[in-house]
Design an enzyme around this catalytic site. Structure first.
Site, PDB file in Angstrom:
ATOM      1  N   GLN B 221       1.263  -1.242  -0.214  1.00  0.00           N
ATOM      2  CA  GLN B 221      -0.044   0.057   0.138  1.00  0.00           C
ATOM      3  C   GLN B 221       0.945   0.773   0.145  1.00  0.00           C
ATOM      4  O   GLN B 221       0.222   2.636  -0.114  1.00  0.00           O
ATOM      5  CB  GLN B 221      -0.455   0.035   1.204  1.00  0.00           C
ATOM      6  CG  GLN B 221      -1.828  -0.986   0.753  1.00  0.00           C
ATOM      7  CD  GLN B 221      -2.811  -1.037   2.509  1.00  0.00           C
ATOM      8  OE1 GLN B 221      -2.687  -2.099   2.981  1.00  0.00           O
ATOM      9  NE2 GLN B 221      -3.034   0.256   2.903  1.00  0.00           N
ATOM     10  N   ARG B 368      -8.831  -0.844   9.015  1.00  0.00           N
ATOM     11  CA  ARG B 368      -9.137  -0.324   7.916  1.00  0.00           C
ATOM     12  C   ARG B 368      -9.863   1.413   8.443  1.00  0.00           C
ATOM     13  O   ARG B 368     -10.705   1.656   9.148  1.00  0.00           O
ATOM     14  CB  ARG B 368     -10.221  -0.391   7.221  1.00  0.00           C
ATOM     15  CG  ARG B 368     -11.622   0.454   6.408  1.00  0.00           C
ATOM     16  CD  ARG B 368     -12.081  -0.432   5.776  1.00  0.00           C
ATOM     17  NE  ARG B 368     -13.269   0.346   4.481  1.00  0.00           N
ATOM     18  CZ  ARG B 368     -14.265   0.012   4.017  1.00  0.00           C
ATOM     19  NH1 ARG B 368     -14.179  -1.540   3.999  1.00  0.00           N
ATOM     20  NH2 ARG B 368     -14.204   0.691   3.137  1.00  0.00           N
ATOM     21  N   CYS B 369      -8.693   2.061   9.683  1.00  0.00           N
ATOM     22  CA  CYS B 369      -8.747   2.718  10.142  1.00  0.00           C
ATOM     23  C   CYS B 369      -8.097   4.088  10.538  1.00  0.00           C
ATOM     24  O   CYS B 369      -6.203   3.542   9.921  1.00  0.00           O
ATOM     25  CB  CYS B 369      -9.172   2.195  11.435  1.00  0.00           C
ATOM     26  SG  CYS B 369      -8.178   2.078  12.292  1.00  0.00           S
ATOM     27  N   GLU B 738     -12.441   4.764   5.920  1.00  0.00           N
ATOM     28  CA  GLU B 738     -12.657   3.957   7.659  1.00  0.00           C
ATOM     29  C   GLU B 738     -14.161   4.355   8.512  1.00  0.00           C
ATOM     30  O   GLU B 738     -13.697   3.950   9.293  1.00  0.00           O
ATOM     31  CB  GLU B 738     -11.566   4.246   7.812  1.00  0.00           C
ATOM     32  CG  GLU B 738     -10.553   4.385   7.199  1.00  0.00           C
ATOM     33  CD  GLU B 738      -8.956   4.290   6.978  1.00  0.00           C
ATOM     34  OE1 GLU B 738      -8.862   5.756   7.394  1.00  0.00           O
ATOM     35  OE2 GLU B 738      -7.938   3.235   6.740  1.00  0.00           O
TER      36      GLU B 738
END
Lengths: 291, 793
Positions: B221, B368-369, B738
């Site tokens: 990523q 996802r945060c 998110e």
């Protein structure tokens, strides 16, 4: 998927398949739907020398409902064939109820009914449903066919009574004594999850009197639990709130659950009891409606 | 005539995702799709033990298998100073174990062979002799005074503690508690989970001895950070390293860290002088790569009788596994945990945090945060729920009273963040209306009379997205800016590259929409490229909802630079001075005569064929964007459930999600992000967790044990929108990827707790499996999700 090395045969007849099994001396595995075997190959939990793929044998995919109500299911009948069968809801409501609870829709398109019974997973749905129905398996080997009752066929966790050179070619549900009723309930955390607890109850009804009662459980013991004795008290009776409760408690007592991350043993017994009551109460209500 | 912005796929257009065409046709290009000439395959042998000394490793049998080219062990890595590598949190992590294994699944050896079957066979032929050591599977065991020290490789390591950290005003908080009428408490465990992208991690390392160049195709990523790290660790010159992240099959934070497999494949390629492919299997991904959460949270709240919150104190104990490999800004030891309660007017707050090593996989990633905000906001909304109940106040009214009001912005939170915009109360009202809040209590009472248990749960929060400004945010010292580079070709088509890295967010679609908005070039005329460090400008990658807030801003800024140059060209073409030129979407015109104009495409052609005297030819530029602040979206979620009292099974009746993420570039993609996040929130609340037994065996190493919800059980979601533009972002956008994962779980838990609250239950730890709910109902006691591990007295 990177399994261990294995040989592969794809016979065209049952006889040919049996000959290959016989020649293998016990190191071969039948590949039907592959929904349990292939994951085990992937994880290398299973490493057979040879896979005998029976998918190219004609005439093994059928659900036959005979005039007397006997149901015959071929070795290559997929779960979804039972799920979408027009005849099963009447011929065998227990199988019809269980069909859409087996694994998930993807597995059901490929996995087979008979293969699932052979796999003898203590959490398997079909072995429980078949046990409640008093069904049997037809095995074929070099010396011909024999019939094995499901309660004798599943001899332990992941163990069945087949000899290494036999193939389970058909499952048979005997004709009901009267009208076949019953249902199947399962608690799972997610579709495709193994059951926290599953309950099959099969009642053959003559009018509103129980002519035959069978029950079996999955997920609440080291093997499929035959709870038929626990519901024997219902035979010859009409269903009442009282005898339903008695039967439900007896079935719950027959369970052998272990505490784990799916719940305590007491919780699992509570689920079994609740499910038996729900199934029998549903049957009592519908038989009242008919009467 | 100005262009119709929606028609050209500009801001606000529900433009279909450009990416989907290739994905749904099976034409994506993932790492595993790449085949290089002469490529070898690598398989990693992992430890079956959670804590053990390695007595010996015998690889001779592996070499006997035909097709095996190389077997790497920790000893061989150590000889090249590569047995250990730095983590993103200034710790070290074993690449291949030398002394001990410290978690089940740790990398012990690697086989490089002609095909993956042979590599796997050879792994099974390696004989490792282990001597078992005591296993520590949670912080309570780790902190015991006689606990075995997991990190005995480190000098001056105090037991198993990773860090102590605190923030906030202790004195002011103590004072608030002294003045409180009511003190409300909450204690819970946010269980370990795994982001589980559909594609596992993998790499193909290709070292070319002739050119000296190392190319690594990798599931990252943040490819640019990887290049910098490889340059430092492998001591290769940075210009000779090319990291390429092709299509990624999801990331969710799991693909931010640098994993041993990548490093081993690089050394393997250098040694074999052949490309080496490593593709992790699902079990390897689940048991060894960056997990999320695993934090024990405890706190209390000082309250005035009338419902005003006076202060809050909180303590976290986090489980980091065997190596402190959290991916987070370096200034903060437990991520942005201190963003908790940011949406409430909270006069005083204090947070203490302690981290511990355990014999579990490392890498507390931002699943996802935005760096631990999931835990922060979950605790916040569970605490708020309990406080309202303790006060006997309505859940919505308690929130309404304490939420930061519209006229209080910019608002400095008790922990020092600056929230800058929002309409919190409006979002609350929209949600209440949609879920039918005003009649719910009556509905609930009537249902109880019929033996049915209904519950409603609310979760409201703002979270800090888009790290971040260079004053506060860096990873390994590199500031967290991002970048964009735009090149307009002579026919008016363009290519845009950014330092972000798409992994499902739809950058190819939305970045082009920003350019279309700024320049009037149709989105279909713009190619978007990311992930190749040889061609894309340096950026910090995509995680923590930072793409739109940071890289997206850079896209707008570089487009404006292009427009400024095009304006000069337009003046030249129209033979007027620049001051007499006006802009409308896609076109410059003469102020006094709107008919006289040139399009952006005319300007592009002129940039290559008819530029003004003295002007540098071409029409391209780049922008590096250092955001002045984080962005602060707001979420108000409502969940209605029914609990089956006989089984503990709960069904979701309705989910209402109100999101304010500022201006929406592509509403369809925003809605997709929210639905995906809500699904993960439902997953956490209902089934998704990874636990360990006493021996440190991972219970959750496959998808039969680690449950992810399918379309079958995922409830439907009703989405609503409120728009408060971000005041500092060039196009007014805030992060959104998110919000739902962060705010969602508490809404589900609050709903179930509400349904069973008549029994006195205040908390059920996630996942709220039927047996836990049943236990709560029948005992009337809180149900703790403490891992099922016996703690010795």
């Amino acid at each position: 998927m990177y399994p261990s090395r294995f040989g592969y045969e794809s016979p065209k007849t049952v006889e040919e398949a049996i000959a290959i099994l016989d020649a293998s001396g016990g190191d071969a595995k039948i590949l039907a739907g592959g929904q349990s075997l292939v994951p085990m190959l992937k994880l290398r939990f299973a490493a057979p020398e040879m896979l005998v793929d029976i998918n190219n044998i004609d005439g093994l995919r059928y659900i036959n409902v005979e005039a007397d109500g006997t149901v015959r299911i071929g070795a290559l009948t997929r779960h979804e064939d039972l799920e979408y069968s027009d005849e099963l809801p009447t011929a065998s409501p227990v199988l019809a109820a269980a069909a859409h609870l087996v694994a998930d829709p993807i597995v059901r398109t490929r996995g087979t009914f008979v293969g699932s019974v052979c796999h003898a997973d203590p959490q398997g749905d079909w072995a429980a449903a078949m046990t409640a129905l008093g069904g049997h398996i037809v095995a074929q080997g070099p010396n011909g066919k024999r019939t094995i009752e499901v309660k004798d066929f599943v001899i332990g966790p992941f163990q069945n009574a087949l000899a290494y050179n036999e193939i389970a070619i058909e499952a048979v549900i005997p004709a009901p004594k009267g009208k076949s009723t019953g249902s199947y309930l399962k608690l799972e955390r997610r579709v495709g999850d193994f059951a926290t607890a599953s309950v099959a109850v099969s009642l053959d009804m003559v009018g509103d009197v129980v002519a035959r009662a069978g029950s079996a459980l999955a997920g609440v013991g080291g093997r499929t639990i035959d709870a038929t004795d626990a519901v024997a008290s219902l035979v010859g009776q009409k269903l009442t709130e009282e005898n339903i409760k008695t039967a439900a408690e007896a079935v719950a007592a027959a369970a052998e659950p272990r505490s784990d991350h799916r719940g305590t043993s007491d919780y699992k017994r509570q689920i079994v009891k609740t499910f038996v009551i729900r199934i029998l109460t549903g049957l009592a209500e519908s038989s009242q409606k008919v009467a | 005539m100005a262009l119709d912005e929606i028609k050209i796929g500009g801001m606000g257009a529900r433009r279909r995702r450009v990416e989907d065409n290739r994905f749904i046709r099976g034409k994506g290009n993932y790492v595993d799709d790449i085949v290089l000439q002469g490529m070898l395959h690598m398989e990693i042998l992992r430890s079956p033990m959670a804590h053990a000394r390695i007595k010996s490793i015998d690889v001779s049998k592996a070499y006997e298998i035909p097709g095996v080219r190389l077997v790497l062990t920790g000893e061989m890595m150590a000889a090249r100073n590569l047995a250990w590598m730095p983590t993103l949190s200034y710790d070290t992590q074993a690449v291949l174990a030398t002394d001990k294994v410290r978690f089940q699944g740790q990398e012990v050896a690697a086989v490089i062979a002609d095909d993956p079957y042979i590599a796997k066979d050879a792994c099974q032929a390696i004989v490792v002799e282990y001597e078992a050591l005591p296993v520590i599977v949670n912080p309570l065991q780790a902190m015991a005074s006689d606990a075995t020290v997991i990190r005995d490789d480190k000098e001056n390591q105090p037991g198993n503690k990773v860090f102590d950290w605190e923030i906030g005003d202790r004195e002011a908080t103590d004072k608030a508690f002294a003045e409180a009428d009511v003190i409300s408490k909450m204690e819970l465990h946010y269980p370990r989970s795994h982001p589980s992208p559909m594609e596992t991690c993998g790499s193909i390392a290709d070292f070319n001895r002739a050119t000296g160049k190392l190319t690594v195709y990798m599931t990252s990523q943040a490819p640019h950070i990887v290049r910098a790290a490889v340059a430092m660790v492998a001591e290769l010159p940075e210009h000779m390293i090319r990291i390429v992240s092709p299509d990624l099959g999801g990331g969710f934070g799991n693909k931010v860290p640098i994993y041993p497999g990548y490093v081993i494949s690089i050394l393997a390629s250098i040694l074999t002088e052949r490309p080496v492919k490593w593709i992790e299997d699902k079990t390897g991904n689940l048991i060894s790569t960056g997990f999320g959460r695993d934090v024990y949270l405890k706190g209390e709240m000082a309250l005035r009788k009338d419902g005003k919150i006076l202060g809050m104190r909180m303590n976290t104990i986090s489980d980091h596994g065997a190596f402190y490999a959290d991916a987070q800004p370096s200034k903060f030891k437990i991520g942005l945990m201190h963003s908790t309660f940011a949406c409430y007017d909270l006069p005083a707050a204090h947070l203490t945090s302690t981290g511990y090593y355990t014999n579990k996989a490392p890498g507390g990633v931002a699943y996802r945060c935005s760096f631990r905000v999931t835990e922060a906001m979950f605790f916040q909304e569970r605490m708020i729920h309990a406080a309202a109940d303790d006060l006997g106040m309505d859940q919505a009214e308690f929130r309404r009273m304490n939420l930061v009001k519209d006229d209080m912005f910019p608002y400095r939170t008790a922990f020092g963040f600056l929230t800058d915009s929002g309409q919190y109360e409006k979002c609350l009202n929209v949600g209440m209306e949609a879920i039918g809040y005003s009649t719910f209590k009556q509905e609930q009472e009537e249902a109880r009379k019929r033996g049915k248990l209904l519950g409603i749960g609310i979760s409201t929060m703002t979270e800090p997205l888009g790290a971040g400004n260079s004053r506060e945010y860096d990873i390994l010292g590199i500031k967290m800016f991002d970048s964009a580079e735009l090149r307009v070709h002579m026919t008016g088509k363009a290519i845009l590259r950014t330092g972000a890295m798409n992994q499902g967010q739809g950058h190819q679609t939305t970045w082009a929409q920003i350019v279309a908005h700024e320049l009037g070039i149709p989105a279909d005329d713009i190619t978007v490229e990311e992930g190749d460090t040889d061609t894309a400008p340096f950026g910090m990658g995509t995680y923590a909802s930072r793409s739109t807030p940071v890289a997206g801003a850079a896209v707008a800024m570089v487009s404006r630079k292009i427009r400024a140059k095009a304006r000069k060209i337009a003046a030249h073409l129209l033979e007027v001075s620049e001051e007499d030129i006006e802009w409308e979407l896609g076109r410059f015109y003469v102020r006094s005569n709107k008919e006289r104009g040139v399009t952006i495409q005319d300007c592009a052609l002129a940039a290559y064929s008819n530029m003004p005297d003295g002007m540098e030819p071409g029409l391209e530029n780049n922008a590096y964007y250092d955001p002045p602040n984080l962005t602060w979206p707001f979420a108000a979620y409502f969940v209605k459930v029914e609990v089956d009292a006989e089984t503990g099974v709960w069904d979701v009746l309705n989910v209402v999600a109100v999101d304010d993420c500022g201006v929406r570039i592509n509403p369809m993609i925003v809605e997709g992000q929210i639905m995906g996040g809500l699904t993960e929130a439902y997953a956490m609340a209902s089934m998704q967790y990874i636990t360990f037994d006493e021996e440190g065996n991972c219970i959750g190493s496959n998808y039969m044990d680690y449950l992810l919800p399918t379309a079958w059980e995922t409830p439907g979601f009703e989405l609503h929108e409120v728009v408060t533009p971000c005041p500092h972002h060039p196009i007014g956008a805030k992060g959104i990827g998110e919000c739902a994962t962060v705010a969602g779980p508490a809404a589900f838990v609050n709903a179930v707790v509400n349904a069973v609250s008549h029994t006195g239950v205040r908390n059920i730890d996630m996942p709220m499996m039927p047996n836990r709910v049943y236990e709560a109902l029948t005992t009337g006691k809180d149900v703790s999700g403490m891992p099922p591990v016996r703690i010795s007295e």
